[in-house]
Design a protein around this motif. Sequence first.
Motif, short mmCIF file in Angstrom:
data_model
loop_
_atom_site.label_atom_id
_atom_site.label_comp_id
_atom_site.label_asym_id
_atom_site.label_seq_id
_atom_site.Cartn_x
_atom_site.Cartn_y
_atom_site.Cartn_z
N ILE A 39 5.10 3.46 -5.69
CA ILE A 39 6.33 2.59 -5.54
C ILE A 39 6.94 2.11 -6.40
O ILE A 39 8.22 2.20 -6.43
CB ILE A 39 5.79 1.49 -4.33
N GLU A 40 6.42 1.72 -7.50
CA GLU A 40 7.19 1.44 -8.69
C GLU A 40 7.95 2.17 -9.21
O GLU A 40 8.97 1.87 -9.91
CB GLU A 40 5.83 0.75 -9.70
N THR A 41 7.40 3.70 -9.36
CA THR A 41 8.23 4.59 -9.75
C THR A 41 9.16 5.20 -9.25
O THR A 41 9.91 6.05 -9.45
CB THR A 41 7.35 5.68 -10.62
N GLY A 42 9.43 4.72 -7.73
CA GLY A 42 10.40 5.26 -6.69
C GLY A 42 9.93 6.47 -6.07
O GLY A 42 10.92 7.09 -5.36
N VAL A 43 8.85 7.17 -6.37
CA VAL A 43 8.50 8.24 -5.48
C VAL A 43 8.23 7.95 -4.21
O VAL A 43 8.13 8.90 -3.23
CB VAL A 43 7.23 8.70 -6.43
N PHE A 44 7.82 6.78 -3.81
CA PHE A 44 7.12 6.64 -2.44
C PHE A 44 7.90 5.34 -2.16
O PHE A 44 8.05 4.21 -2.78
CB PHE A 44 5.73 6.43 -2.46
N ASN A 45 8.63 5.11 -0.70
CA ASN A 45 9.01 4.18 -0.01
C ASN A 45 8.03 3.41 0.75
O ASN A 45 7.69 4.01 1.84
CB ASN A 45 10.21 4.28 0.54
N PRO A 46 7.68 2.08 0.55
CA PRO A 46 6.93 1.53 1.46
C PRO A 46 7.14 1.41 2.81
O PRO A 46 8.73 1.50 3.01
CB PRO A 46 6.57 0.25 0.78
N THR A 47 6.34 1.36 3.95
CA THR A 47 6.77 1.07 5.16
C THR A 47 7.15 -0.59 5.11
O THR A 47 6.88 -1.35 4.32
CB THR A 47 5.43 1.16 6.15
N ALA A 48 7.93 -0.68 6.06
CA ALA A 48 8.33 -2.34 6.53
C ALA A 48 7.27 -3.34 6.21
O ALA A 48 7.30 -4.15 5.57
CB ALA A 48 9.13 -2.52 7.74
N LYS A 49 6.17 -2.92 6.83
CA LYS A 49 4.89 -3.88 6.92
C LYS A 49 4.52 -3.91 5.41
O LYS A 49 4.30 -5.06 5.00
CB LYS A 49 3.86 -3.06 7.69
N LEU A 50 4.17 -2.80 4.75
CA LEU A 50 3.72 -2.99 3.43
C LEU A 50 4.72 -3.78 2.44
O LEU A 50 4.28 -4.40 1.58
CB LEU A 50 3.50 -1.41 2.67
#
Length: 68
Positions: A39-50
């Motif tokens: 998430i920090e590196t922008g590789v993964f977008n969290p779900t709205a819940k996370l």
Amino acid sequence: MDTELILKNNLKQARLEKHLSQNELAKLVGVSRQTISSIETGVFNPTAKLALILCIALDKKFEDLFYF
């Protein structure tokens, strides 16, 4: 829209303000350290819940952590 919107974040800065390691934050919110890193590196977008759980854990508003 002509341009692609890319979700960015201030997660690392917010985490460091709370003096938390990636592993500590991951344990707080119930994910792996790799997920926090991604998430920090922008590789993964969290779900709205996370994303909302991260906001609660870091005591930040959504718009303070995530932006386009």
